[in-house]
Design a protein around this motif. Structure first.
Motif, PDB file in Angstrom:
ATOM      1  N   ILE A 184       0.830  -1.202   0.000  1.00  0.00           N
ATOM      2  CA  ILE A 184       0.000   0.000   0.000  1.00  0.00           C
ATOM      3  C   ILE A 184       0.876   1.268   0.000  1.00  0.00           C
ATOM      4  CG2 ILE A 184      -0.366   0.330   2.487  1.00  0.00           C
ATOM      5  CD1 ILE A 184      -3.393   0.627   1.753  1.00  0.00           C
ATOM      6  N   GLY A 185       2.037   1.190   0.626  1.00  0.00           N
ATOM      7  CA  GLY A 185       2.941   2.346   0.625  1.00  0.00           C
ATOM      8  C   GLY A 185       3.451   2.644  -0.777  1.00  0.00           C
ATOM      9  N   ARG A 186       3.803   1.603  -1.508  1.00  0.00           N
ATOM     10  CA  ARG A 186       4.258   1.783  -2.900  1.00  0.00           C
ATOM     11  C   ARG A 186       3.170   2.436  -3.745  1.00  0.00           C
ATOM     12  NH1 ARG A 186       6.414  -3.495  -2.542  1.00  0.00           N
ATOM     13  NH2 ARG A 186       4.617  -4.279  -3.716  1.00  0.00           N
ATOM     14  N   MET A 187       1.944   1.949  -3.547  1.00  0.00           N
ATOM     15  CA  MET A 187       0.835   2.541  -4.312  1.00  0.00           C
ATOM     16  C   MET A 187       0.678   4.024  -3.962  1.00  0.00           C
ATOM     17  SD  MET A 187      -3.208   2.060  -3.874  1.00  0.00           S
ATOM     18  CE  MET A 187      -2.930   2.997  -2.355  1.00  0.00           C
ATOM     19  N   HIS A 188       0.720   4.323  -2.659  1.00  0.00           N
ATOM     20  CA  HIS A 188       0.597   5.723  -2.252  1.00  0.00           C
ATOM     21  C   HIS A 188       1.729   6.560  -2.855  1.00  0.00           C
ATOM     22  CE1 HIS A 188      -2.836   5.764   0.379  1.00  0.00           C
ATOM     23  NE2 HIS A 188      -2.357   4.876   1.224  1.00  0.00           N
ATOM     24  N   ALA A 189       2.932   6.034  -2.845  1.00  0.00           N
ATOM     25  CA  ALA A 189       4.070   6.791  -3.382  1.00  0.00           C
ATOM     26  C   ALA A 189       3.838   7.130  -4.852  1.00  0.00           C
ATOM     27  CB  ALA A 189       5.361   5.988  -3.201  1.00  0.00           C
ATOM     28  N   ARG A 190       3.383   6.140  -5.618  1.00  0.00           N
ATOM     29  CA  ARG A 190       3.075   6.391  -7.036  1.00  0.00           C
ATOM     30  C   ARG A 190       1.980   7.446  -7.177  1.00  0.00           C
ATOM     31  NH1 ARG A 190       3.263   0.792  -7.525  1.00  0.00           N
ATOM     32  NH2 ARG A 190       0.995   0.717  -7.395  1.00  0.00           N
ATOM     33  N   ASN A 191       0.943   7.318  -6.373  1.00  0.00           N
ATOM     34  CA  ASN A 191      -0.171   8.271  -6.475  1.00  0.00           C
ATOM     35  C   ASN A 191       0.270   9.692  -6.120  1.00  0.00           C
ATOM     36  OD1 ASN A 191      -1.831   6.195  -7.184  1.00  0.00           O
ATOM     37  ND2 ASN A 191      -2.876   6.037  -5.203  1.00  0.00           N
ATOM     38  N   VAL A 192       1.052   9.807  -5.051  1.00  0.00           N
ATOM     39  CA  VAL A 192       1.534  11.117  -4.627  1.00  0.00           C
ATOM     40  C   VAL A 192       2.394  11.728  -5.746  1.00  0.00           C
ATOM     41  CG1 VAL A 192       3.131  12.292  -3.061  1.00  0.00           C
ATOM     42  CG2 VAL A 192       1.401  10.709  -2.150  1.00  0.00           C
ATOM     43  N   ALA A 193       3.222  10.873  -6.367  1.00  0.00           N
ATOM     44  CA  ALA A 193       4.087  11.367  -7.435  1.00  0.00           C
ATOM     45  C   ALA A 193       3.280  11.861  -8.643  1.00  0.00           C
ATOM     46  CB  ALA A 193       5.065  10.268  -7.870  1.00  0.00           C
TER      47      ALA A 193
END
Lengths: 335, 335, 335, 335
Positions: free
Chosen positions: D12-21
């Motif tokens: 979920i952290g990886r997904m959030h990182a992509r979304n934030v980017a």
């Protein structure tokens, strides 16, 4: 052709009389109602005699079998009389509002071989029946959860509510039976809760509820959830959902016809659902008559019988106790 | 990572630039637009250079491949230049409004091995693609009939219509390609008819139609029906239906979200559909970029190419001739 | 109660006889069939007399009105005889396969005030009727396009096809009427094309088509598209779609019941649609009887009459001419 | 542009990182994970620095705000540190498995004005949000009943279950929040029951349940029913239904695309639903980031905050107590 005498010419009795008259496997032998005018009108419309009493309807040699659609408090008496007269019985639910009276009736007809069928008509709805078949045939694997949504289109008249015996015995009783039909195992625990939201004043006065939730569990852990409301303004809402280890089977609402409307503000808009049980379960009421005639013809027990009526009533009592005590009630606590 | 230069920063060019920048297989090398301000704005937002000319964009060593989203009359020129520069091409439809120009372009790039992809984006819609796959995999048996429903949410601005080349080359061209995608055989006959119902004055003035029906047939008798309207007030309407000897496959409209409303007057009411192609085909536009990058990486022809663009245009010309002459036109009559 | 004599005891005649017997506004006076055994069987089942001849059925004083469900070539004769006898008529479509015969019949009964109703039953389907009402009431604004999808569940027997007069006069005729019902204007142009895909050998032999598309246009430019197939293996496919300036109205297929199945490989899977017209249009056939009885009782013309039968046949002839000549045919070209 | 540091590089952290980017209102300032290799990989893919520690991520001047997606037991510590550092917080649910720890955290950050948002992402699903809006706007009148169906596509790995804190704190916690979101009033009573049906051995060993039902009631009598299963083989099942005095609002499941298949044995068959939360709630995860950025930009409290996280956890504890004691638990009994 099974010649059936119909007792009771109220809304549901009139419908049954018409169905019996029109069904290819049955013939309407005559009708009876405590209100002789009502009976005469139905008899006249359908071209059959009106019986002078329930006893006459039951014992008349022109009657092979009886369909009991009189008021609830007379059901057990008529069942006992029909058994005594050797006439097969299709009786509207519930058998009685009192579990004691039901048990007394059971005691009195204990050894009978006469076919007795309870009018849990929803079992005969083609969608619900297909859902049950999907469960039984293993199409969804092991059954885990059943959800029964059952909401009337609008609040019944106050007089009806007052004499109904309360929502669990009057309305949820159909859903207790539907849950059992789907579960394939007996519920052993019942939890229920009720609210007064649709007509709080009437509910307060009668000590009844118009919005209820029931949760039941079988010994193996299968869960059934029932949600009821006395009012769904968009129409009679009748759905069943069964979740299993290999899938899900659902029985959706039926739309009155296939039209939909699309406009700048919306898409896929359909009509309100059919208003009530006579329209929604038209096919099921007819197939119920068919099953009764078939059971009598084959000399076998109907697919839904006296004991099903008793168990549904016991579950209603368990739900009432659960509401009073705020806890899970074991079905074994109920007589 | 394929470094792509995007030519054209109008509505669709901007969208492509964003998609190229975000796609895991591609990188945005820079953008160009005849309007330098527009190019600078897009370049600034996405942190890439703005090229001073289309030629610079094409020949820049920082550019591996080009995506042509400029105005239609420039497409063929840019294709020829990109081929000369050895750069793979993803070109928006149509190649040109003139079949002669398309054929000249084809002649000029005849022997190239450079991957050229036409932007028939709808082929990449997951629903349409699954429908095509169902046909190809035999899930519906032998294909008999294809129905393509394609309606814009609202009439385009007059200036757009005036420069569009007419509904068949501008709008139906996507549906000609969709029909071919589904048919698996080439149409040999075309019948078309058009009406002026949405904006009769504009249509009269431009000699165009806003409501059209096209019927095509392949040599084996497979039929394709296309219906177009410039205005569906309930939202962009994009459906495909394929009937075969063993079943039917359909690709339905997508709802923007899962909410529905029920009230006393209606049931199952949903929101209007997504307004237009950028929203409706968001997934498809992304997967189109993916296919282009994959084709280049694998050194193979993209799944939809120059010839597909030419055939769709020829079908549009056949449709125009059919409208003029009130008869079936054989595709072989068109150059 | 309107006492109706039913002529014809084939599949559709038997159904009509049962419906007339059960309908609250009508009574079955008796039945006739050229096959006396068939007539006797139906008569026996429904407890009514079998007439010895069509003439006797028509002229019998026990008969108030006639329902003609005999073979097509007898329709016009029986209509003329019933008019002569002063008996209201409900006649199955088509009036005749020959437009000349229809026109002769029209001439012979020109001045009659006797109610004559044509059995375009689909107009009485609640979904189709609601769609028509949405158009008439302006719910979708100005009508632009009508799409009628009409596919039989499976190819009829060869003998039926051979005597059918061809797909346009036998099958599409219902859809010509449905298109007119929706359009609210007369089609002035017809284009049609046919393919031989379901049973090419039978179609070749009979010169018929099993897969057809028809496009019609009214004087104001409204378009109607009809697509027919003799075989939809997933069930009888009956849909109507109407696009207007302010929205869209559709009449969807009906599912036999509300059950759906979900599993690891799929979701929302439902049953095949109802197999054929007797099941699909059960409600419509009943309401057709009701409209006939009401029209007679009120001394008015039925909502669908002789002229509707004639126009549908003329459109079928225009379609046949269009197929032969590969061009748009003006309806005015057809007598 | 809000520069966000993401703590935690699991699924979920990886997904959030992509979304934030990718989000237009935010920029990814860097990432941290206890597993430095994981952090380095995510950092490399997204072209941002990897922080050496959570503290560094929080205190780095390059970081305006933090998104906490580390393992649950670290959430409260990081919240306290971020508050101390004056950095706005978006924290994945739950705050902690221990209500005591949550309350201690609340005490420690009591007077902060720093925006703290809890990651109850489902509130941002467009369908669920439209359902909530329909309730709030009075489109269904007075709310009576809410039904939340929430089923994972398949059983989580044993290690996950073992560290999850049990189904109510791990899975139902989302549904407690969804019920509160819809109810518009606080639940005051909780009843829950659990079964071991999907993986009885694992559930026995961990003392957990895989199939649960929760019933809650507000002071005014509104009811909420939650049903959970750890396994719905047809895909991630996420539905909400709200019944009111004037109608019903529902948020249905989303299909991955618009294709359906029809054959001789079935109709309307669709694909399995999207497999899990990252796909199903893609739009919601993006809009969650948007709400966080907007709240920070506007200096206001996010629409879902710390207290929402605390209440959901308290409801989970009430449910656990209800299961243990077989009775309704008042929420006031829970600290």
């Amino acid at each position: 052709m099974l010649k059936i005498g119909v007792l009771g010419c109220g809304r549901i009795g009139r419908m049954h009389a018409r169905n019996v008259a029109a069904h290819p496997a049955t013939k309407l032998a005559g009708v009876y109602d405590i209100n002789a005018t009502a009976a005469a009108e139905v008899a006249g419309n359908l071209g059959v005699p009106a019986f002078a009493s329930g006893d006459e309807a039951i014992t008349s040699p022109s009657v092979d079998a009886v369909l009991i659609a009189t008021s609830t408090e007379t059901h057990a008496d008529y069942i006992e009389k029909a058994v005594a007269a050797g006439k097969p019985i299709l009786c509207e639910k519930p058998i009685d509002l009192s579990l004691e009276r039901v048990d007394l009736c059971a005691e009195r007809i204990r050894d009978t071989k006469i076919p007795i069928m309870l009018g849990f008509v929803r079992r005969f709805d083609a969608g619900h029946a297909a859902t049950r078949a999907a469960i039984r045939d293993g199409a969804i694997g092991e059954l885990h959860q059943v959800i029964v949504t059952s909401r009337d289109p609008g609040m019944a008249p106050a007089a009806y509510i007052e004499g109904s015996g309360g929502v669990f015995r009057d309305m949820t009783i159909h859903d207790f039976d539907m849950a059992r039909f789907m579960l394939g195992e007996e519920p052993v625990e019942v939890f229920a809760t009720g609210s007064r939201l649709v007509d709080p004043a009437l509910m307060e006065r009668t000590g009844d509820f118009d919005t209820v939730t029931v949760v039941m569990k079988t010994a193996s852990g299968r869960q059934a959830i029932i949600n009821n409301s006395r009012q769904a303004v968009y129409g009679y809402d009748q759905r069943v959902e069964a979740l299993g280890s290999a899938g899900m089977a659902v029985s959706e609402n039926r739309r009155p016809h296939g039209a939909r409307l699309f406009a700048a503000e919306f898409t896929e808009r359909a009509e309100p659902y059919l208003n009530f049980f006579i329209e929604r379960y038209e096919q099921a009421f007819n197939d119920e008559i068919g099953e009764f005639a078939a059971a009598v013809a084959e000399g076998r027990a109907p697919s839904v019988g006296f004991e099903d009526g008793r168990v549904a009533l016991a579950l209603a009592e368990a739900a009432m106790k659960s509401v009073r005590e705020g806890r899970i009630v074991k079905v074994s606590e109920i007589g």
